[in-house]
Design a protein around this motif. Structure first.
Motif, PDB file in Angstrom:
ATOM      1  N   VAL A   1       7.950   0.164  11.371  1.00  0.00           N
ATOM      2  CA  VAL A   1       7.043   0.229  10.217  1.00  0.00           C
ATOM      3  C   VAL A   1       7.015   1.638   9.638  1.00  0.00           C
ATOM      4  N   GLU A   2       6.916   2.643  10.498  1.00  0.00           N
ATOM      5  CA  GLU A   2       6.868   4.023  10.020  1.00  0.00           C
ATOM      6  C   GLU A   2       8.175   4.410   9.315  1.00  0.00           C
TER       7      GLU A   2
ATOM      8  N   GLY B   1       2.067  -5.087  -6.768  1.00  0.00           N
ATOM      9  CA  GLY B   1       2.886  -6.045  -6.043  1.00  0.00           C
ATOM     10  C   GLY B   1       3.612  -5.424  -4.868  1.00  0.00           C
ATOM     11  N   VAL B   2       4.221  -6.279  -4.069  1.00  0.00           N
ATOM     12  CA  VAL B   2       4.979  -5.850  -2.909  1.00  0.00           C
ATOM     13  C   VAL B   2       6.000  -6.946  -2.614  1.00  0.00           C
ATOM     14  N   ASP B   3       7.141  -6.569  -2.055  1.00  0.00           N
ATOM     15  CA  ASP B   3       8.164  -7.540  -1.676  1.00  0.00           C
ATOM     16  C   ASP B   3       7.709  -8.225  -0.387  1.00  0.00           C
ATOM     17  N   VAL B   4       7.097  -9.398  -0.533  1.00  0.00           N
ATOM     18  CA  VAL B   4       6.499 -10.091   0.610  1.00  0.00           C
ATOM     19  C   VAL B   4       7.560 -10.531   1.602  1.00  0.00           C
TER      20      VAL B   4
ATOM     21  N   ILE C   1      -2.443  -2.679   4.944  1.00  0.00           N
ATOM     22  CA  ILE C   1      -1.932  -2.362   3.616  1.00  0.00           C
ATOM     23  C   ILE C   1      -3.098  -2.290   2.642  1.00  0.00           C
ATOM     24  N   MET C   2      -3.051  -1.287   1.784  1.00  0.00           N
ATOM     25  CA  MET C   2      -3.974  -1.196   0.657  1.00  0.00           C
ATOM     26  C   MET C   2      -3.259  -1.906  -0.481  1.00  0.00           C
TER      27      MET C   2
ATOM     28  N   PRO D   1       4.331   0.569  -0.737  1.00  0.00           N
ATOM     29  CA  PRO D   1       3.199   1.440  -1.060  1.00  0.00           C
ATOM     30  C   PRO D   1       1.898   0.911  -0.457  1.00  0.00           C
ATOM     31  N   GLY D   2       1.129   1.804   0.136  1.00  0.00           N
ATOM     32  CA  GLY D   2      -0.163   1.432   0.710  1.00  0.00           C
ATOM     33  C   GLY D   2      -0.102   0.959   2.144  1.00  0.00           C
ATOM     34  N   LEU D   3       1.077   0.905   2.753  1.00  0.00           N
ATOM     35  CA  LEU D   3       1.218   0.440   4.131  1.00  0.00           C
ATOM     36  C   LEU D   3       0.949   1.595   5.092  1.00  0.00           C
ATOM     37  N   PHE D   4       0.167   1.336   6.135  1.00  0.00           N
ATOM     38  CA  PHE D   4      -0.109   2.387   7.116  1.00  0.00           C
ATOM     39  C   PHE D   4      -0.442   1.769   8.468  1.00  0.00           C
TER      40      PHE D   4
END
Length: 188
Positions: free
Chosen positions: A129-130, A83-86, A76-77, A137-140
């Motif tokens: 994940v895909e 923020g992100v929903d952890v 993740i970037m 956002p930023g997940l790859f």
């Protein structure tokens, strides 16, 4: 007709504003110039590590003793400002929420360097994940290269193996520039 005092007052106000602007430019460009230059360089450059390709090791009959295999990792970037929903992220990855939070909130994180959240995903996890990547956002997913040993531990004393750095290796000068998760040759 405008009096002479009003003209002098206007000139004085314009001169004071001009001096304030010049002092601010002096502060930004001369006094704090190095700081802002470094910030702009960090904003402009993104350093991505590329693992070195490793060769397949064959025996004298052409049978592979060590193979390269793909290893799927999720990165993740992360920018703390967005923020992100952890909780949702950790449940999707099947990881502990506190572990994911500690990865995201490390002090040495940079918004321009990806953070590896999990390594060694199988195809079902990659698909999950895909499918939900737009929620984070930023997940790859990135494909890394791993090593497979068809004969297991047989010949490991000659072939060697890759592993994460030990604390003693991490503190040595030989490995000082490497990130702690970099696999290095351990034996052989």
């Amino acid at each position: 007709m405008v009096s002479q005092k009003k003209i002098q007052l206007g000139f004085f106000v314009v001169a004071v504003v001009f001096i304030i602007i010049l002092l601010r430019l002096l502060q930004l460009q001369v006094l704090d110039g190095d700081k802002y230059r470094q910030l702009s360089e960090n904003n402009r450059l993104r350093i991505m590590s590329t693992p070195a390709p490793r060769g397949i090791i064959f025996d004298r009959n052409g049978v592979p003793l060590v193979k390269n295999v793909p290893i799927y990792s999720v990165y993740i970037m992360y920018d703390p400002a967005t923020g992100v929903d952890v909780g949702a992220l950790s449940s999707m990855l099947g990881e502990d929420k506190q572990e994911v939070e500690s990865l995201l909130n490390r002090k040495d994180n940079s918004p321009f360097v990806p953070i590896r959240l999990k390594q060694g995903l199988n195809f079902q996890e990659v698909a999950r994940v895909e499918a939900r990547r737009s929620d984070f956002p930023g997940l790859f997913i990135q494909t890394d290269v791993g090593r497979a040993y068809p004969f297991g531990k047989v010949g490991a004393h000659v072939i060697g193996y890759l592993g994460k750095m030990t604390p003693a290796q991490a503190s040595s000068a030989e490995f000082s520039g490497l990130p702690p998760e970099t696999p290095i040759g351990q034996w052989g």
